[in-house]
Motif scaffolding. Structure first.
Motif, PDB file in Angstrom:
ATOM      1  N   THR A  19     -10.650  -6.529  41.512  1.00 39.27           N
ATOM      2  CA  THR A  19      -9.456  -6.964  40.793  1.00 39.27           C
ATOM      3  C   THR A  19      -8.441  -7.557  41.747  1.00 39.27           C
ATOM      4  OG1 THR A  19      -9.816  -5.291  39.120  1.00 39.27           O
ATOM      5  CG2 THR A  19      -7.623  -6.217  39.255  1.00 39.27           C
ATOM      6  N   ASP A  22      -9.529 -11.009  42.806  1.00 39.18           N
ATOM      7  CA  ASP A  22      -9.225 -11.986  41.760  1.00 39.18           C
ATOM      8  C   ASP A  22      -7.732 -12.239  41.651  1.00 39.18           C
ATOM      9  OD1 ASP A  22     -11.900 -12.065  41.244  1.00 39.18           O
ATOM     10  OD2 ASP A  22     -11.801 -10.747  39.488  1.00 39.18           O
ATOM     11  N   ALA A  23      -6.917 -11.261  42.054  1.00 40.81           N
ATOM     12  CA  ALA A  23      -5.460 -11.368  41.919  1.00 40.81           C
ATOM     13  C   ALA A  23      -4.867 -12.416  42.850  1.00 40.81           C
ATOM     14  CB  ALA A  23      -4.812 -10.008  42.171  1.00 40.81           C
ATOM     15  N   TRP A  25      -5.504 -15.381  42.981  1.00 43.69           N
ATOM     16  CA  TRP A  25      -5.261 -16.581  42.186  1.00 43.69           C
ATOM     17  C   TRP A  25      -4.564 -16.253  40.873  1.00 43.69           C
ATOM     18  CZ3 TRP A  25      -5.702 -20.341  45.302  1.00 43.69           C
ATOM     19  CH2 TRP A  25      -6.648 -20.302  46.304  1.00 43.69           C
ATOM     20  N   SER A  26      -4.821 -15.090  40.320  1.00 43.06           N
ATOM     21  CA  SER A  26      -4.249 -14.786  39.017  1.00 43.06           C
ATOM     22  C   SER A  26      -2.761 -14.433  39.087  1.00 43.06           C
ATOM     23  CB  SER A  26      -5.029 -13.665  38.333  1.00 43.06           C
ATOM     24  OG  SER A  26      -5.042 -12.508  39.127  1.00 43.06           O
ATOM     25  N   PHE A  30      -0.100 -16.416  36.961  1.00 47.34           N
ATOM     26  CA  PHE A  30       0.713 -15.687  35.993  1.00 47.34           C
ATOM     27  C   PHE A  30       2.194 -15.996  36.175  1.00 47.34           C
ATOM     28  CE2 PHE A  30       3.226 -11.778  35.250  1.00 47.34           C
ATOM     29  CZ  PHE A  30       3.139 -11.747  33.866  1.00 47.34           C
ATOM     30  N   LEU A  97      -4.278  -8.956  32.184  1.00 47.29           N
ATOM     31  CA  LEU A  97      -4.790  -9.494  33.447  1.00 47.29           C
ATOM     32  C   LEU A  97      -4.861  -8.450  34.567  1.00 47.29           C
ATOM     33  CD1 LEU A  97      -2.990 -12.955  33.665  1.00 47.29           C
ATOM     34  CD2 LEU A  97      -5.373 -12.513  33.106  1.00 47.29           C
TER      35      LEU A  97
END
Length: 194
Positions: A19, A22-23, A25-26, A30, A97
């Motif tokens: 996670t 992935d964070a 980019w997320s 966001f 997310l």
């Protein structure tokens, strides 16, 4: 030679590390999404906010009736509604997310909604323009000069982070955990039949 077996990493740790990977980019996506939503809401605030006007008198004084004075705060009420919607949306999206990141989901919900609320405020002011005193000085008797779009109560900005953290708290309390057994009622053994 024999190899020493290592225990596999716990499943929750692997999921948490994935996670966070992935964070990278997320999280920026966001926050940029919250700022873009703030731009849209700022344009809606500019277009939908009622701005009363001062009426220029014969002696070149200006007056506003009581209804106009009361409606000065209509722009604040509309702003509060818009940032409340933005805050709720930011809270729900941040939970969807980032729910596996632990307490970071709270920080991201508050940060994203605050960024969005500040963008709504500043972009609405940019679109609304300024120059009320120049327009009033150039007006003639009988002209109605609308006031500039302004936020009278700055505490309205705090509505967004408050409403963003609310769904995060509710979801964290009631959202089923991943991998948890279902909570169906299981029949117990040994119940005597008639």
């Amino acid at each position: 030679m024999s190899e020493i077996p290592f225990a596999a990493e716990p499943r929750w740790f692997v999921r948490w590390r994935r996670t966070l990977a992935d964070a990278r980019w997320s999280i920026p996506a966001f926050l940029v999404g919250c700022a873009l939503a703030g731009l849209v809401m700022g344009a809606i605030w500019f277009l939908g906010a009622h701005r009363p006007g001062y009426t220029v008198l014969e002696d070149l004084g200006a007056t506003m009736d009581e209804r106009g004075l009361a409606s000065l705060f209509a722009a604040d009420a509309f702003f509060t509604l818009l940032v409340g919607i933005l805050g709720l949306a930011a809270g729900i999206v941040s939970w969807l997310l980032f729910r596996n990141t632990g307490w970071w989901v709270c920080l991201l919900a508050v940060l994203g909604s605050t960024i969005g609320a500040v963008v709504v405020w500043q972009f609405g002011l940019v679109l609304g323009g300024s120059g009320f005193s120049e327009r009033l000085a150039g007006a003639g008797p009988g002209d109605v000069v609308p006031v500039d779009l302004a936020l009278q109560a700055y505490a309205a900005i705090l509505v967004a982070p408050f409403l963003a953290i609310t769904p995060v708290m509710l979801f964290s309390a009631f959202w089923p955990e991943e991998g948890a057994p279902p909570t169906d009622i299981v029949a117990t053994e040994g119940v005597a039949a008639d």
